[in-house]
Motif scaffolding. Structure first.
Motif, mmCIF file in Angstrom:
data_model
loop_
_atom_site.group_PDB
_atom_site.id
_atom_site.type_symbol
_atom_site.label_atom_id
_atom_site.label_comp_id
_atom_site.label_asym_id
_atom_site.label_seq_id
_atom_site.Cartn_x
_atom_site.Cartn_y
_atom_site.Cartn_z
ATOM 1 N N GLN A 15 40.019 28.654 27.695
ATOM 2 C CA GLN A 15 39.179 30.001 27.845
ATOM 3 C C GLN A 15 37.771 28.938 28.470
ATOM 4 O O GLN A 15 37.437 28.885 29.313
ATOM 5 C CB GLN A 15 38.896 30.960 27.055
ATOM 6 N N SER A 16 37.866 27.778 27.316
ATOM 7 C CA SER A 16 36.561 26.973 27.106
ATOM 8 C C SER A 16 36.099 25.788 28.575
ATOM 9 O O SER A 16 34.880 25.931 29.220
ATOM 10 C CB SER A 16 36.585 25.846 25.943
ATOM 11 N N LYS A 17 37.907 25.031 29.112
ATOM 12 C CA LYS A 17 37.482 24.711 31.034
ATOM 13 C C LYS A 17 36.986 25.337 31.516
ATOM 14 O O LYS A 17 35.920 25.713 32.237
ATOM 15 C CB LYS A 17 38.557 24.243 30.901
ATOM 16 N N ILE A 18 37.334 26.685 31.360
ATOM 17 C CA ILE A 18 37.456 27.701 32.474
ATOM 18 C C ILE A 18 35.980 28.703 32.066
ATOM 19 O O ILE A 18 35.164 27.986 33.492
ATOM 20 C CB ILE A 18 38.292 28.905 32.490
ATOM 21 N N LEU B 170 45.504 45.959 26.981
ATOM 22 C CA LEU B 170 46.696 44.636 26.746
ATOM 23 C C LEU B 170 46.523 44.817 24.894
ATOM 24 O O LEU B 170 46.737 44.068 23.776
ATOM 25 C CB LEU B 170 46.336 43.878 27.011
ATOM 26 N N MET B 171 44.992 44.901 24.369
ATOM 27 C CA MET B 171 44.150 44.635 22.901
ATOM 28 C C MET B 171 45.140 45.438 22.063
ATOM 29 O O MET B 171 45.639 45.115 20.955
ATOM 30 C CB MET B 171 42.934 44.847 23.135
ATOM 31 N N GLN B 172 45.207 46.482 22.944
ATOM 32 C CA GLN B 172 45.650 47.620 21.688
ATOM 33 C C GLN B 172 47.298 47.538 21.934
ATOM 34 O O GLN B 172 48.366 47.660 21.144
ATOM 35 C CB GLN B 172 45.585 48.821 22.722
ATOM 36 N N ASN C 243 47.339 37.516 27.436
ATOM 37 C CA ASN C 243 46.742 38.142 28.674
ATOM 38 C C ASN C 243 45.729 38.545 28.373
ATOM 39 O O ASN C 243 44.073 39.328 29.178
ATOM 40 C CB ASN C 243 47.987 39.065 28.491
ATOM 41 N N SER C 244 44.548 39.202 27.062
ATOM 42 C CA SER C 244 44.009 40.497 26.930
ATOM 43 C C SER C 244 42.777 39.825 26.743
ATOM 44 O O SER C 244 41.980 39.939 27.524
ATOM 45 C CB SER C 244 44.047 40.958 25.911
ATOM 46 N N SER C 245 42.687 39.149 26.485
ATOM 47 C CA SER C 245 41.852 37.701 26.233
ATOM 48 C C SER C 245 41.235 36.800 27.731
ATOM 49 O O SER C 245 39.824 37.481 28.089
ATOM 50 C CB SER C 245 41.815 36.536 25.774
ATOM 51 N N LYS D 198 41.558 38.504 30.808
ATOM 52 C CA LYS D 198 40.641 39.871 30.972
ATOM 53 C C LYS D 198 39.623 39.803 30.490
ATOM 54 O O LYS D 198 38.356 40.180 31.798
ATOM 55 C CB LYS D 198 41.398 41.288 31.372
ATOM 56 N N TYR D 199 40.231 39.933 29.390
ATOM 57 C CA TYR D 199 38.008 39.875 29.026
ATOM 58 C C TYR D 199 37.112 38.636 29.147
ATOM 59 O O TYR D 199 36.333 39.449 29.716
ATOM 60 C CB TYR D 199 38.008 40.384 27.280
ATOM 61 N N ARG D 200 37.879 37.690 29.566
ATOM 62 C CA ARG D 200 36.666 36.485 30.007
ATOM 63 C C ARG D 200 36.593 37.086 31.778
ATOM 64 O O ARG D 200 34.851 36.861 32.278
ATOM 65 C CB ARG D 200 37.196 35.316 29.949
ATOM 66 N N LEU D 201 36.839 37.101 32.575
ATOM 67 C CA LEU D 201 37.112 37.821 33.694
ATOM 68 C C LEU D 201 36.021 38.826 33.674
ATOM 69 O O LEU D 201 34.217 38.045 34.535
ATOM 70 C CB LEU D 201 38.053 38.091 34.523
ATOM 71 N N ALA D 202 36.193 39.954 33.125
ATOM 72 C CA ALA D 202 34.669 40.858 32.912
ATOM 73 C C ALA D 202 33.702 39.864 32.634
ATOM 74 O O ALA D 202 32.336 40.742 33.394
ATOM 75 C CB ALA D 202 35.409 41.976 32.051
ATOM 76 N N GLN D 203 33.268 39.319 31.770
ATOM 77 C CA GLN D 203 32.499 38.841 31.098
ATOM 78 C C GLN D 203 31.651 38.032 32.393
ATOM 79 O O GLN D 203 30.258 38.110 32.823
ATOM 80 C CB GLN D 203 32.807 38.323 29.671
ATOM 81 N N ASP D 204 32.480 37.413 32.600
ATOM 82 C CA ASP D 204 32.477 36.395 33.538
ATOM 83 C C ASP D 204 31.914 37.220 35.101
ATOM 84 O O ASP D 204 30.367 36.610 35.762
ATOM 85 C CB ASP D 204 33.193 35.059 34.041
#
Length: 356
Positions: free
Chosen positions: A100-103, A149-151, A168-170, A172-178
């Motif tokens: 995640q950090s690299k992305i 997915l978090m649920q 998987n959930s993480s 998607k949260y990262r993409l929404a934030q990006d």
């Protein structure tokens, strides 16, 4: 002579049961998938305790209704061995944070360099509206799936299943934030850019209501494996890849936008990892020595429910393909690719795509 306690006895102390390395100094509680256990297996398998495996105590935490912290009836699917699953991406806490950090570093570098070079000045005006309205709406789709997915990961019976869902959930949260940060940053360079338009489009645009319905149906499911199945086996190929891969990443550069494909590219790599994990898990269930027929029937029922919603969502997005100034990809071709994609996925599971 005192009787030897049976294997069904319950105790407050761990131990007393036989496990694979009971006679070894390694004290490993599981059978590795390969000849040697991987680091992923060492830090994941049996981290979440199971009273049926090796230990004599019951669940340490139980709910008022008497159920333990994790129960098999949180899903209608059945398995002869829930602990057999190993995620192909072998991702655990450290490797997940590293990836995640690299992305994030890559995405922020792309955005910063694009803004510094004045790349947004080359964006076609019609394309700016698409980014403002429709990419802005898509971040809500990613957030909704991440929340589902978090649920879902809370109810998985093993740590291996939970890890796959949580990563998987993480993603998607990262993409929404990006997407949120990306639109806010390029918006500072584009006169009149409205970074609140995406939310209005998501809530009010008729074309997006099918997508909302499909995602809210996934979020509303009470079966965690249905949520995982509907997300990766159904929604992603029929709607997610349709919009991300077969629209945004194909149409952006002909309309002067070389930044968006780089920002979105990580999401496609994410999905390949998530899909591989999901296929492995569901393949175990459809080939289970005792429950294969039950699981296939169950999954076909899930397909009947979620494919129809995903098709409706995809049809609602069709008008977006006609909005760019340059139209290198036609909706019909993109739709054909997404249908072929889900057929291949279902073929690996021995399942059939319901007729429209």
């Amino acid at each position: 002579m005192n009787a030897v306690p049976s294997a069904t006895a319950r105790s407050g102390a761990a131990g007393a049961a036989v496990f694979p390395d009971s006679n070894s100094r390694s004290y490993r509680y599981f059978e590795p998938k390969g000849r040697r256990a991987t680091h992923y297996e060492d830090v994941t398998v049996d981290v979440q305790p199971d009273p049926e495996r090796y230990l004599l105590q019951d669940w340490i935490i139980s709910f008022p209704n008497g159920k333990g912290a994790y129960t098999k009836d949180n899903t209608a699917a059945l398995s002869s061995n829930w602990h057999a699953f190993r995620a192909p991406d072998q991702e655990w806490e450290r490797t997940h944070y590293q990836r995640q950090s690299k992305i994030e570093s890559m995405v922020q570098s792309v955005i910063a360099n694009g803004r510094k070079s004045g790349a947004t000045k080359l964006f076609n005006k019609a394309w700016v509206k698409i980014l403002q309205n429709h990419l802005g709406a898509w971040k809500h789709a990613e957030f909704g799936l991440a929340t589902a997915l978090m649920q879902a990961q809370r109810y998985g019976y093993t740590q291996m299943i939970n890890n796959a869902m949580l990563t998987n959930s993480s993603y998607k949260y990262r993409l929404a934030q990006d997407i949120t940060l990306y639109l806010a940053e390029i918006g500072m360079d584009i006169p009149g850019f409205d970074d609140t338009a995406g939310k209005r489009t998501w809530l009010e645009d008729n074309g997006w209501q099918g997508t909302r319905e499909a995602i809210e149906s996934i979020m509303g499911s009470t079966d965690y494996l249905e949520q995982y199945f509907a997300t990766n086996i159904v929604f992603e190929p029929l709607v997610g890849e349709l919009f991300r891969s077969n629209f945004l990443m194909q149409v952006a550069s002909p309309n002067g936008d070389f930044i968006t494909p780089s920002v979105m590219s990580a999401a496609e790599a994410d999905y390949e990892r998530n899909l591989a994990n999901a296929i492995d898990l569901f393949h175990l269930l459809v080939t289970d020595q005792n429950h294969a027929a039950h699981n296939k029937e169950l999954f076909q029922g899930w397909l009947g429910k979620h494919v129809g919603l995903a098709n409706k969502a995809a049809a609602g997005l069709q008008p977006i393909w006609s909005q760019p100034h340059s139209k290198p990809v036609q909706y019909a071709d993109a739709r054909e690719q997404s249908v072929e994609r889900i057929k291949k996925i279902l073929g690996e599971l021995g399942l059939a795509l319901p007729k429209e």
